[in-house]
Design a protein around this motif. Structure first.
Motif, mmCIF file in Angstrom:
data_model
loop_
_atom_site.group_PDB
_atom_site.id
_atom_site.type_symbol
_atom_site.label_atom_id
_atom_site.label_comp_id
_atom_site.label_asym_id
_atom_site.label_seq_id
_atom_site.Cartn_x
_atom_site.Cartn_y
_atom_site.Cartn_z
ATOM 1 N N ASN A 59 0.881 -1.167 0.000
ATOM 2 C CA ASN A 59 0.000 0.000 0.000
ATOM 3 C C ASN A 59 0.915 1.211 0.000
ATOM 4 O O ASN A 59 1.321 1.709 1.054
ATOM 5 C CB ASN A 59 -0.920 0.003 1.223
ATOM 6 N N VAL A 60 1.296 1.641 -1.193
ATOM 7 C CA VAL A 60 2.329 2.674 -1.344
ATOM 8 C C VAL A 60 1.966 3.970 -0.612
ATOM 9 O O VAL A 60 2.808 4.530 0.103
ATOM 10 C CB VAL A 60 2.613 2.941 -2.837
ATOM 11 N N PRO A 61 0.757 4.502 -0.739
ATOM 12 C CA PRO A 61 0.448 5.741 0.002
ATOM 13 C C PRO A 61 0.630 5.591 1.512
ATOM 14 O O PRO A 61 1.161 6.482 2.179
ATOM 15 C CB PRO A 61 -1.017 6.009 -0.360
ATOM 16 N N GLU A 100 2.605 3.398 3.071
ATOM 17 C CA GLU A 100 4.028 3.243 3.362
ATOM 18 C C GLU A 100 4.748 4.590 3.323
ATOM 19 O O GLU A 100 5.628 4.866 4.146
ATOM 20 C CB GLU A 100 4.662 2.266 2.374
ATOM 21 N N ILE A 101 4.384 5.418 2.372
ATOM 22 C CA ILE A 101 4.976 6.755 2.304
ATOM 23 C C ILE A 101 4.601 7.561 3.543
ATOM 24 O O ILE A 101 5.427 8.268 4.124
ATOM 25 C CB ILE A 101 4.520 7.481 1.024
ATOM 26 N N LEU A 102 3.333 7.418 3.953
ATOM 27 C CA LEU A 102 2.855 8.167 5.119
ATOM 28 C C LEU A 102 3.647 7.804 6.366
ATOM 29 O O LEU A 102 4.162 8.685 7.073
ATOM 30 C CB LEU A 102 1.369 7.890 5.333
ATOM 31 N N TYR A 103 3.765 6.500 6.683
ATOM 32 C CA TYR A 103 4.425 6.136 7.931
ATOM 33 C C TYR A 103 5.946 6.163 7.825
ATOM 34 O O TYR A 103 6.644 5.859 8.775
ATOM 35 C CB TYR A 103 3.918 4.808 8.487
ATOM 36 N N THR A 104 6.477 6.529 6.657
ATOM 37 C CA THR A 104 7.916 6.763 6.520
ATOM 38 C C THR A 104 8.240 8.249 6.605
ATOM 39 O O THR A 104 9.167 8.658 7.315
ATOM 40 C CB THR A 104 8.437 6.194 5.193
ATOM 41 N N VAL A 105 7.468 9.047 5.897
ATOM 42 C CA VAL A 105 7.748 10.483 5.834
ATOM 43 C C VAL A 105 7.395 11.180 7.146
ATOM 44 O O VAL A 105 8.162 12.012 7.645
ATOM 45 C CB VAL A 105 6.989 11.127 4.654
ATOM 46 N N VAL A 106 6.234 10.851 7.710
ATOM 47 C CA VAL A 106 5.788 11.538 8.927
ATOM 48 C C VAL A 106 6.788 11.380 10.081
ATOM 49 O O VAL A 106 7.161 12.370 10.725
ATOM 50 C CB VAL A 106 4.377 11.063 9.336
ATOM 51 N N PRO A 107 7.273 10.164 10.396
ATOM 52 C CA PRO A 107 8.278 10.065 11.461
ATOM 53 C C PRO A 107 9.558 10.842 11.160
ATOM 54 O O PRO A 107 10.168 11.421 12.069
ATOM 55 C CB PRO A 107 8.559 8.558 11.545
ATOM 56 N N ILE A 108 9.991 10.849 9.892
ATOM 57 C CA ILE A 108 11.193 11.610 9.537
ATOM 58 C C ILE A 108 10.981 13.094 9.810
ATOM 59 O O ILE A 108 11.855 13.781 10.360
ATOM 60 C CB ILE A 108 11.563 11.370 8.052
ATOM 61 N N VAL A 109 9.822 13.610 9.439
ATOM 62 C CA VAL A 109 9.522 15.026 9.690
ATOM 63 C C VAL A 109 9.481 15.301 11.193
ATOM 64 O O VAL A 109 10.018 16.310 11.670
ATOM 65 C CB VAL A 109 8.181 15.408 9.028
ATOM 66 N N MET A 110 8.870 14.396 11.941
ATOM 67 C CA MET A 110 8.781 14.583 13.395
ATOM 68 C C MET A 110 10.163 14.599 14.041
ATOM 69 O O MET A 110 10.466 15.460 14.878
ATOM 70 C CB MET A 110 7.927 13.482 14.017
#
Length: 301
Positions: free
Chosen positions: A96-98, A100-110
């Protein structure tokens, strides 16, 4: 036939009462200043308020993320639980690419935001660009402290705390660092032997003292009182007894203490040389005539 009501046993009533009292105490404690500070000690410097705000903000965001994650976990447990009518494995979804992107990008931003806030706070805590009202060279040694009051050209020397097998009264023999209230104080940190750390918990910051290196930080005192200081770096067998007192006093009392040190003959500037034997003031080497102590502090010699 209706079953007769059972009497509650005394032990059970005590357990219920204990739970009730514990819950009430928890609710009442939530309103206490200690809880409002996130269980940090009461700060007595301007920087301390910055540290408390950062600490609380970090916990608020952490709890918010925790509540979100816990909520999603329990929702999945309930929504996708196995039912009696289910046979075999549920439908499998490999990608589920969207998501996977969400739970990868959001922690990096945090993490990036938290890192940026941390660096910003550290820079503020270690900022010594502003001219201080008082400059004090704190010298760590196994296992006590020396204080060179650079502006007044006097010093205070200490010996290791005598804990007296846990009996009261050990504090009287500890070296005491005097600071004037509502003044900016810069600490110039050096060590005579191994690595130590200068720490006054109610300042909400500490800094290492490293051989052959000079570290600095400054605080703006805001409240009079007597506080505890200690070494926060494991520095040998008697690390736990490397203690000192801090007295934040009025300018008048501070000036009086400086005069008292002069009357005691504690004038000059204690050596910063790397020498384990330099624990007795009689063995200390003073600066050559004509060399100003403030220059040594500024140059880090």
């Amino acid at each position: 036939m209706r079953r007769p009501l059972e009497k509650t046993s005394p032990a059970r009533r005590r357990r219920i009462a204990a739970v009730g009292l514990g819950g009430a105490a928890l609710l009442l404690s939530a309103c206490s200043p200690r809880v409002e500070r996130g269980y940090l000690p009461h700060g007595v410097t301007k920087n301390a308020n910055e540290v408390i705000d950062f600490w609380l903000g970090t916990w608020y965001w952490t709890l918010a993320v925790g509540v979100l994650v816990w909520g999603l976990i329990f929702w999945c447990i309930v929504r996708y639980r196995r039912r009696k009518s289910d046979t075999g494995f549920p439908a499998q979804m490999q990608y589920n690419v969207p998501l996977e992107i969400l739970y990868t990008v959001v922690p990096i931003v945090m993490v990036a935001v938290l890192f940026g806030k941390t660096v910003g706070l550290e820079n503020k805590l270690l900022d010594t660009s502003q001219k201080p009202d008082v400059t004090i060279n704190v010298v760590g040694k196994q296992w006590s402290w020396d204080f060179n009051y650079a502006d007044e050209k006097v010093y205070e020397t200490g010996v290791m705390a005598d804990m007296k097998a846990g009996k009261p009264g050990a504090e009287k023999g500890l070296p005491t660092l005097y600071l004037p209230v509502n003044k900016r104080v810069e600490f110039v940190l050096t060590t005579r032997d191994v690595i130590h750390t200068f720490w006054v918990p109610q300042f909400m910051q500490k800094l290492d003292m490293i051989p052959s290196r000079v570290n600095r930080f400054a605080v703006d005192t805001t409240e009079e009182g007597t506080f505890k200081g200690k070494c926060a770096e494991l520095c040998g067998a008697y690390h736990s007894q490397m203690l000192f007192n801090v007295k934040v006093v009025s300018q008048e009392e501070y000036d009086k203490h400086m005069d008292d040190l002069r009357k005691q003959g504690k004038t000059g500037f204690l050596s910063n040389s790397l020498n384990r034997a330099s624990v007795d003031p009689k063995d200390q080497q003073f600066l050559p005539d004509g060399l100003d102590s403030s220059d040594i502090v500024k140059e880090g010699k």
